[in-house]
Every structure is written in C-alpha cells, then in structure tokens.
Design a protein around this motif. Sequence first.
Motif, PDB file in Angstrom:
ATOM      1  N   LEU A  59      33.126  46.531  41.512  1.00  0.00           N
ATOM      2  CA  LEU A  59      32.222  45.778  40.649  1.00  0.00           C
ATOM      3  C   LEU A  59      32.961  44.939  39.615  1.00  0.00           C
ATOM      4  O   LEU A  59      32.378  44.503  38.624  1.00  0.00           O
ATOM      5  CB  LEU A  59      31.226  46.730  39.971  1.00  0.00           C
ATOM      6  N   THR A  60      34.249  44.718  39.845  1.00  0.00           N
ATOM      7  CA  THR A  60      34.985  43.745  39.035  1.00  0.00           C
ATOM      8  C   THR A  60      34.810  42.362  39.657  1.00  0.00           C
ATOM      9  O   THR A  60      34.460  42.232  40.836  1.00  0.00           O
ATOM     10  CB  THR A  60      36.477  44.079  38.968  1.00  0.00           C
ATOM     11  N   TYR A  61      35.081  41.343  38.870  1.00  0.00           N
ATOM     12  CA  TYR A  61      34.942  39.963  39.352  1.00  0.00           C
ATOM     13  C   TYR A  61      35.838  39.722  40.572  1.00  0.00           C
ATOM     14  O   TYR A  61      35.386  39.240  41.613  1.00  0.00           O
ATOM     15  CB  TYR A  61      35.304  39.009  38.214  1.00  0.00           C
ATOM     16  N   GLU A  62      37.105  40.095  40.449  1.00  0.00           N
ATOM     17  CA  GLU A  62      38.044  39.886  41.550  1.00  0.00           C
ATOM     18  C   GLU A  62      37.685  40.745  42.756  1.00  0.00           C
ATOM     19  O   GLU A  62      37.760  40.294  43.904  1.00  0.00           O
ATOM     20  CB  GLU A  62      39.466  40.203  41.079  1.00  0.00           C
ATOM     21  N   GLY A  63      37.272  41.982  42.508  1.00  0.00           N
ATOM     22  CA  GLY A  63      36.909  42.881  43.601  1.00  0.00           C
ATOM     23  C   GLY A  63      35.714  42.379  44.391  1.00  0.00           C
ATOM     24  O   GLY A  63      35.692  42.455  45.628  1.00  0.00           O
ATOM     25  N   LEU A  64      34.703  41.850  43.697  1.00  0.00           N
ATOM     26  CA  LEU A  64      33.518  41.324  44.390  1.00  0.00           C
ATOM     27  C   LEU A  64      33.853  40.073  45.190  1.00  0.00           C
ATOM     28  O   LEU A  64      33.344  39.886  46.308  1.00  0.00           O
ATOM     29  CB  LEU A  64      32.416  41.020  43.378  1.00  0.00           C
ATOM     30  N   ILE A  65      34.698  39.214  44.640  1.00  0.00           N
ATOM     31  CA  ILE A  65      35.122  38.035  45.407  1.00  0.00           C
ATOM     32  C   ILE A  65      35.799  38.476  46.698  1.00  0.00           C
ATOM     33  O   ILE A  65      35.522  37.950  47.785  1.00  0.00           O
ATOM     34  CB  ILE A  65      36.083  37.151  44.578  1.00  0.00           C
ATOM     35  N   THR A 106      42.636  34.610  34.899  1.00  0.00           N
ATOM     36  CA  THR A 106      43.359  35.771  34.365  1.00  0.00           C
ATOM     37  C   THR A 106      42.473  36.562  33.416  1.00  0.00           C
ATOM     38  O   THR A 106      42.502  37.799  33.404  1.00  0.00           O
ATOM     39  CB  THR A 106      44.637  35.316  33.636  1.00  0.00           C
ATOM     40  N   GLU A 107      41.652  35.863  32.648  1.00  0.00           N
ATOM     41  CA  GLU A 107      40.731  36.534  31.725  1.00  0.00           C
ATOM     42  C   GLU A 107      39.579  37.203  32.457  1.00  0.00           C
ATOM     43  O   GLU A 107      39.131  38.287  32.080  1.00  0.00           O
ATOM     44  CB  GLU A 107      40.185  35.527  30.718  1.00  0.00           C
ATOM     45  N   LEU A 108      39.103  36.599  33.541  1.00  0.00           N
ATOM     46  CA  LEU A 108      37.895  37.067  34.210  1.00  0.00           C
ATOM     47  C   LEU A 108      38.135  38.175  35.233  1.00  0.00           C
ATOM     48  O   LEU A 108      37.293  39.064  35.413  1.00  0.00           O
ATOM     49  CB  LEU A 108      37.209  35.900  34.938  1.00  0.00           C
TER      50      LEU A 108
END
Length: 605
Positions: free
Chosen positions: A247-253, A299-301
């Motif tokens: 449920l992190t931004y990078e993980g969902l992408i 990097t922030e997101l």
Amino acid sequence: MFPHLYGFRVNISLFQEAASKELLEILDKCEGTKAIVWDDSLSGPVGLVTKYAFLKERNVTKMLPLRPGALPDVDVRNVIFITRPNLKLMNYIAENVHSIDKRQKSGSSKELFLYFLPRVSTLCETQLKNKGVYGSFSHVGEFNCDFFPVDNDLLSMELKDTFRELYIEDDPTAIFLSAKALISLQQLYGRIPKINGKGNDAKKLWDLLKIMGQEELTSNAMGKGAIDQLFIVDRSVDVMSALATQLTYEGLIDEYYGINQSTAHFPSDRFSSSDESGLQGSVSDKKTIILNSSEELYTELRDKNFNAIGQILSRRANEISKQLDERHNDKSVQDIKRFVERLPNMMAYKKSLTTHTTIAELLKEVTSSDEFLDELECEQEFLVCSDVDKVNPFIEDLIANQAPFKTVIRLICMQSIGGSGLKQKVLDYYKRELIQVYGIEKLLAISNLEKAGLLKVQSGSRTYAVVRKTLKLTVEDTNEVTPNDISYVHTFYAPLTIRIVERALKPNGWQSLSDVLSCLPGPAFEDYQSNGQSALSTTRRGSFSSEMSQSDTPKVILVFFLGGCTFAEISALRFLSRQEDNNVEFVIATTKLINKNTFLDSLIE
C-alpha cells in the motif's frame, strides 16, 4: 553517467562503473562494427549500468533480442552474444549460429563472441559443443556483473526465479551466485565484520560465503570496509509479506503497472502530449516513465502510504504555484534575473507534479474499486488469523464467479499461512473446487505451491499466530500519513522480515529474538569475519564490538534478500533509517524485486 546512484556512504555507483568498464573491455576486443544479441532477461538490467549512446560510441550498430531460429542478417563485422547460462537459450544460440554459418559460406564474414553473465557454465558449453557450434566462437568468456544498481541504496541480481529454483526444483545455483555476488561486493567496499541470518538457505549461503571468502578475501589482507553488518534474509521465513498487497505508492505502481529496472509503463492516453517529465519514450499505446531517486518528487512520494499521496501532491502544487506567481512581484532587474535562473527547475518540477498526479489518479481508480477493497478486506482477515480454519465465503464466491486463478490461489495461500496450514477437509474442498472450475491442468500449480510450503495441511502448532503477537506484526490504528511504525506500508501489517531487522537493532536484539526465531523455519545464526578468519568463537567478539562501536556515525547495514523482496519491505527499511534513535543506514540487495503477482507467477506458471 548515473548521478542518482551517489549520495550514501556506500557508493553504489562503483558497481555501475565496474560493470560498464567490463562491458567496454568486451567491446574493445572486437574490432569493427558490432551487433549485440541479448538474452531477454538481460536487455533491461544492462540499461542500469550503461546507456545506448555509450555503446554506439564503441561501434555497436545493432541490438537484437535472442530468439529461436535464424538471426536477422545484419551488416556488421562482429556478433556478440551476451546471455545467462541457460540450456534453453543455448538452443537458441545454436540456431542463430547455424544461420550465420550458412550465410558465411555464401561470402559474408562475421566473427562471433559469446559471454555468459555472470559465470560460464560447463553444462552450457557442453550443450553448444553437442550442437556443433562451440567452435564457431572466436572467444567464450564471462561478463562479471553480479549486482545491478537500481538506486542509491538498492542492488538487484535480477534472478527472477530464485524462490522457485530453491524450493520447487531443488536447484542451489542461486546460492552459489549470491555468494559470488557478496564476495564481489566486499571486494569493492571492504570486509563486513558481522553477519546475522535466518533460514535454511540463508545458512547455506553463509556457509558457502565463509569458504569462498577465506579463499578470495583473505588473500588481499582486506580490512573492515564501509559496511558494518550483513543480514541474510531467507524468503521462505516470511512468505506472507511477499503475498500481501503493498500500500505504498511505489509498491502499488509495481503491482498494477510493473516496475522493471526503474521503468514503468502507463496508458499513454492519460498523459497530455506536453507532459514529458521523466519520459523515455512510448511503447505502442504505453507511456514509459523512469522512476528513481533522480527525481526529487518521486523520492518524496515512493515510500509513503498511498493515502498520504493526495495531501503531498496538493501541498506541492500550491507551493509551485506560489513560486511561479512571484514573478508578478519582481520589481528590480536582479529579482527578475533570479526568477529566470530558477524557472527551469520550477518548470521541471511542475511537469513532474503533473506526471505523478496522473499516476495517482490511475492508482486511485484501482484502490477505490469494490473488487480491490473486498480482496484487501479478505487478506487482512487472514493477516490477523481471523476465520482461517474454515472455507472462506469470499473465496468461494470468487471461484464461483471464475475470478482469475492467481487472485484466488493467493488468498488461499494467505489463509494457509495465517492458520499455519489448512484443515485437511478445507484444503481438499479448495482443491476440488479449483480443479472443477479452472481445469485439471491447475494441479501442477497447486502441487508447486504445496512443495514450496505455501499450501499445506495444518499441524498442531500455530506458528504465524504466535509470531504475529510476539512481534506485533499487526498494529491497530496505524497513522498512514505520519507513521510511527513500519506497519504503515501495508496499512496495519508490518513485514516479518523487517520487524526482525528492527528488533535486532536494539541492544542484545538478536539474542532477545531467539525464542521467536526458533518458531520460524530454519536456523538463526550470528557470526563474525576478521581479516583472514571467519566464524570466530564468542571469545573473540569483543574486538568486533570495538571495531563497530563508533556511535557518532550511523552504522551501515546490508540486508540481503535471498528469494526476492518487495518495495514495501524496502520502504519499511528506509523508514527505519530515518528514525534518529536507530542511527543506521541500510543498503538493500536482493536476488530480484518482486510483488505478489510476479512472486506467484514464478511458482504457478
């Protein structure tokens, strides 16, 4: 060449530079024009260590994928094959070489070269000899690239089937390659004095690493390097975190669009034609976007829970709008000059903001759908060991509605892990329903999952339930926007692998974990390396404590995942490194970056 790889005490760019230099030496051995034929699994990763413009400077005029059949006729002097040591690929190479040999009889002359990455395989060489093409190569060698640098704190070996090979095919090759990679890492950054690990294959890796280290490291009289400690994490110890929805931004992408070698593809029609931020190009109807720490906003997101993304994007949009409006207040020539100097950075940031707003909208469509929310609710019940002893009604409905097999089997595996196995009658029921709806060919996939331990009959012990409570793997009321616990990466579930690392950071942390580690599969170990000696007795440990006791600078810890790791686990480690109390920097290395889809694909397909 890759400025985003700098920035930490461990300079990851050294791997990029070493690999790029070796590739340069390979190309310089061939005079004249060149075509490189890449194994598909390498064409992407090699982009992490070099750029096509660099290859063109070395007279590389064609880049071709390795395919069965005849190699397209190309007007070059040299053809260079670069491949993983794989028998199936040897058959492709043999067919390619036969087609080249036939053309050479009619007049065109080419010199052939073959390089294995990372190591030559005797078995593959024998296969080529049996196919009658080994003698066609002017040179057969190695392209020694053990780790590919993904980001300034992240390395990947890009071995996508490691877990399958270890636990289904009983193939230990990945353990040997991992040991060689960790030796190469220490040759670059120095000896790692302290080693901890958990799991059967983690222990095998360390035992092999000790033997190889005595041969290859001690000969150089190597002192302590930039890394203070190594954690070897065996994926089999924590399969639940590999299956859970990130449920992190990078993980969902990664889970819904896929991130491969820092690159993701999105529907191009959702991006305006003027938005070129981070774009590398188009693949048919897809927009290709580079995602790494070279971009300030990403990097922030990337490590934030997705529910925090909207607030950040809104805040940053207001800030950039105010900065652009400042031009109306500029009175003097100096004010205008300063604004003009800042303008390119502001416009680049604005484009980046537009790009990530679009990506966030795409992800929001997924995460707000009933399908996603119902599936997430079901898996979260299993994470807290709720209703794991009976047939789950939601899974029954999915099967009845012929939902994708991977969706269904993932939830069944999570139920099995949450209950430390399924009751015999529940497992039999699921098998019967799956075969009836999806076909008897799914028996092999089910068998693979049983062999890998993801599906099994319940025994007396409830290991997962005990570990969940002891290590507080599930945390109620997690603050997703301003988190104070690593559980935010799955909203309320903390990855077991990272919780173990977190606890081990405390004074006497590893010893305090002995009871809970004994509940998990495989041995736990702690060991030390000196200059010229490994596996020291406890009487020598004091010298290592003093060697690592400089508390004024953060301790650098390498966490190596054998069998793959997720972006959520990486985000959790980065979160820990940002906590001042820990005084630690993490370098993350893995056999492959995985998510719930790619992990299951490697087991069931």
